[in-house]
Design a protein around this motif. Structure first.
Motif, PDB file in Angstrom:
ATOM      1  N   GLY A  13      39.223   8.583  51.228  1.00 34.45           N
ATOM      2  CA  GLY A  13      39.365   9.648  50.219  1.00 34.45           C
ATOM      3  C   GLY A  13      40.635  10.415  50.520  1.00 34.45           C
ATOM      4  O   GLY A  13      40.883  10.796  51.677  1.00 34.45           O
ATOM      5  N   GLY A  18      41.676  15.375  52.388  1.00 31.35           N
ATOM      6  CA  GLY A  18      42.268  14.165  52.983  1.00 31.35           C
ATOM      7  C   GLY A  18      43.789  14.235  52.996  1.00 31.35           C
ATOM      8  O   GLY A  18      44.435  13.928  54.006  1.00 31.35           O
ATOM      9  N   PRO A 125      36.105  21.421  58.357  1.00 32.32           N
ATOM     10  CA  PRO A 125      37.134  22.461  58.364  1.00 32.32           C
ATOM     11  C   PRO A 125      36.758  23.530  57.335  1.00 32.32           C
ATOM     12  O   PRO A 125      36.601  23.212  56.151  1.00 32.32           O
TER      13      PRO A 125
HETATM   14  N1  LIG Z   1      37.614  21.584  48.539  1.00 35.06           N
HETATM   15  C1  LIG Z   1      37.481  22.342  49.590  1.00 35.06           C
HETATM   16  O1  LIG Z   1      37.920  23.501  49.578  1.00 35.06           O
HETATM   17  C2  LIG Z   1      36.800  21.798  50.804  1.00 35.06           C
HETATM   18  C3  LIG Z   1      36.121  20.600  50.771  1.00 35.06           C
HETATM   19  N2  LIG Z   1      35.478  20.133  51.889  1.00 35.06           N
HETATM   20  C4  LIG Z   1      34.778  18.843  51.860  1.00 35.06           C
HETATM   21  O2  LIG Z   1      35.777  17.849  51.784  1.00 35.06           O
HETATM   22  C5  LIG Z   1      35.319  16.714  51.086  1.00 35.06           C
HETATM   23  C6  LIG Z   1      36.376  16.310  50.075  1.00 35.06           C
HETATM   24  O3  LIG Z   1      36.651  17.382  49.218  1.00 35.06           O
HETATM   25  P1  LIG Z   1      38.058  17.539  48.485  1.00 35.06           P
HETATM   26  O4  LIG Z   1      39.141  16.932  49.260  1.00 35.06           O
HETATM   27  O5  LIG Z   1      38.147  18.955  48.093  1.00 35.06           O
HETATM   28  O6  LIG Z   1      37.783  16.677  47.181  1.00 35.06           O
HETATM   29  P2  LIG Z   1      38.793  15.989  46.167  1.00 35.06           P
HETATM   30  O7  LIG Z   1      38.058  15.881  44.879  1.00 35.06           O
HETATM   31  O8  LIG Z   1      40.117  16.658  46.175  1.00 35.06           O
HETATM   32  O9  LIG Z   1      38.959  14.548  46.793  1.00 35.06           O
HETATM   33  C7  LIG Z   1      37.894  13.652  46.938  1.00 35.06           C
HETATM   34  C8  LIG Z   1      38.396  12.264  47.168  1.00 35.06           C
HETATM   35  O10 LIG Z   1      37.279  11.369  47.255  1.00 35.06           O
HETATM   36  C9  LIG Z   1      37.443  10.271  46.380  1.00 35.06           C
HETATM   37  N3  LIG Z   1      36.132   9.805  45.921  1.00 35.06           N
HETATM   38  C10 LIG Z   1      35.261  10.475  45.129  1.00 35.06           C
HETATM   39  N4  LIG Z   1      34.145   9.738  44.934  1.00 35.06           N
HETATM   40  C11 LIG Z   1      34.323   8.598  45.630  1.00 35.06           C
HETATM   41  C12 LIG Z   1      33.522   7.432  45.829  1.00 35.06           C
HETATM   42  N5  LIG Z   1      32.332   7.312  45.251  1.00 35.06           N
HETATM   43  N6  LIG Z   1      34.023   6.444  46.605  1.00 35.06           N
HETATM   44  C13 LIG Z   1      35.234   6.557  47.157  1.00 35.06           C
HETATM   45  N7  LIG Z   1      36.029   7.632  47.010  1.00 35.06           N
HETATM   46  C14 LIG Z   1      35.578   8.624  46.258  1.00 35.06           C
HETATM   47  C15 LIG Z   1      38.315  10.824  45.257  1.00 35.06           C
HETATM   48  O11 LIG Z   1      38.953   9.794  44.567  1.00 35.06           O
HETATM   49  C16 LIG Z   1      39.283  11.708  46.060  1.00 35.06           C
HETATM   50  O12 LIG Z   1      40.300  10.921  46.640  1.00 35.06           O
HETATM   51  C17 LIG Z   1      33.966  17.086  50.484  1.00 35.06           C
HETATM   52  O13 LIG Z   1      32.957  16.468  51.214  1.00 35.06           O
HETATM   53  C18 LIG Z   1      33.898  18.607  50.647  1.00 35.06           C
HETATM   54  O14 LIG Z   1      32.596  19.050  50.845  1.00 35.06           O
HETATM   55  C19 LIG Z   1      35.542  20.799  53.085  1.00 35.06           C
HETATM   56  C20 LIG Z   1      36.227  21.978  53.179  1.00 35.06           C
HETATM   57  C21 LIG Z   1      36.879  22.588  52.045  1.00 35.06           C
END
Ligand SMILES: NC(=O)C1=CN([C@@H]2O[C@H](COP(=O)(O)OP(=O)(O)OC[C@H]3O[C@@H](n4cnc5c(N)ncnc54)[C@H](O)[C@@H]3O)[C@@H](O)[C@H]2O)C=CC1
Ligand SMILES: O=C(O)C(=O)Cc1ccc(O)cc1
Length: 313
Positions: A13, A18, A125
């Motif tokens: 991801g 990421g 994080p």
């Molecule tokens: N957004 C935030 O502020 C924060 C998020 N997190 C955690 O980080 C993780 C990622 O969040 P973000 O980077 O914000 O999300 P994002 O939406 O920016 O990125 C998610 C990524 O996962 C991929 N993805 C989604 N469903 C998928 C699947 N079924 N199979 C393969 N790839 C898939 C997407 O294509 C994308 O590359 C989550 O678990 C979230 O709980 C942790 C701290 C802060």
């Protein structure tokens, strides 16, 4: 000294978190090679064009081959299937971690698919924004922010130290915590605030007597802050609430009781109760600023007195 540099970092991801890790790891030279797995061709293209990864794979199993650090960076609801897909392709001695906002269910989703020759260390994080996707990330995201690790006694000490060194090199402060406790703490400090934001913006949008353009035009600072949070990724947050159900419902119960007390104080013209509650909460804000967790705002010379007494109406 603990070796921080990894041979190959694989990010499963490449969204906000990421891509922020990719940028920070590259900036601080924490891996010889950075690769990612991304579902859509568009994400793979953007990640490569941004120059934040050396290779982008469609298959998560291909991405983790040869990686000594693997980080799950997708919504928590995807973890189980992804772990199942990558389990048998993981390198001997690899450290496997994640960034999910929930920890207890993540351990149950990923743990059973991990071979015994890897160290699985769940992580979170506590840093982010309302934006998503590979273009939204930035290398400085983790600076001076906490990263919570919940090894729960399952991982080797050197592996925990190495992952701690990795997050520290990206600017984070690292804390080791029990997974269940993490979920309870984050329910009140992060998950419920997001739920409140989604709810208040939704309520404002549903009003019949106040038009949408009035809500936009007259939105005061407080409401505007809620709209930022309520613009957060719907898939990610749906998964957070479904995977931290017990802790969120526990905290929501307490929140509702306290809201009812405020409602009663307003109905009874009980200014003293309102004033006392608002004063207590103001002190929390001061402590957050004193702990360096927030940038102080300019005071514009306003004099704050501690002896202001509530007006009896
Ligand atoms: N957004 C935030 O502020 C924060 C998020 N997190 C955690 O980080 C993780 C990622 O969040 P973000 O980077 O914000 O999300 P994002 O939406 O920016 O990125 C998610 C990524 O996962 C991929 N993805 C989604 N469903 C998928 C699947 N079924 N199979 C393969 N790839 C898939 C997407 O294509 C994308 O590359 C989550 O678990 C979230 O709980 C942790 C701290 C802060
Ligand atoms: O955008 C904000 O204000 C956040 O609160 C970001 C955030 C979202 C989810 C997390 O697990 C940690 C941090």
């Amino acid at each position: 000294m603990t070796e921080v540099k990894f041979k190959r970092l694989a990010l499963i991801g490449i969204g906000l978190i990421g891509s922020s890790i990719a940028r920070a790891a590259r900036k601080h030279k924490l891996a010889d090679e950075i690769v990612c797995a991304a579902r859509t061709a568009d994400s793979r293209r953007v990640a490569k064009e941004l120059g934040i990864v050396d290779m982008a794979f469609e298959s998560p199993a291909d991405a983790v081959k040869g990686a000594d650090l693997v980080i799950f960076c997708t919504p928590v609801g995807t973890y189980e299937k992804l772990a199942e897909q990558v389990g048998s392709s993981l390198e001997k001695g690899a450290i496997v971690t994640d960034v999910g906002s929930v920890k207890n269910t993540v351990i149950k989703a990923i743990g059973p698919h991990m071979p015994d020759y890897v160290d699985f260390i769940p992580g979170h994080p506590v840093a982010g924004t309302e934006k998503s996707g590979p273009a939204a990330g930035f290398a400085e995201l983790f600076i001076n922010r906490w990263c919570i690790l919940t090894p729960n006694g399952q991982a080797s000490e050197p592996a925990v130290e190495r992952l701690t060194a990795f997050w520290t090199a990206m600017g984070s402060k690292v804390e080791i915590m029990d997974a269940e406790h993490h979920d309870l703490v984050l329910a009140i400090t992060s998950h419920i605030p997001h739920l409140i934001a989604y709810n208040i913006v939704g309520t404002a949008d549903d009003l019949e007597d106040v038009t949408q353009s009035e809500v936009i035009k007259y939105s005061a600072g407080g409401f505007r802050d809620f709209t930022r949070i309520a613009a957060s990724d719907p898939t990610m947050w749906r998964d957070v609430f479904l995977h931290n159900k017990d802790a969120v419902l526990e905290m929501l119960g307490r929140f509702t009781e306290d809201l009812t007390a405020l409602q009663r104080a307003i109905r009874r013209d009980d200014g003293e109760t309102l004033f006392n509650i608002f004063s207590r909460t103001r002190a929390i804000r001061r402590q957050i600023i004193d702990a360096g967790q927030e940038t102080p705002e300019p005071d514009f010379g306003r004099v704050h007195t501690s002896d202001e007494t509530p007006k009896k109406s």
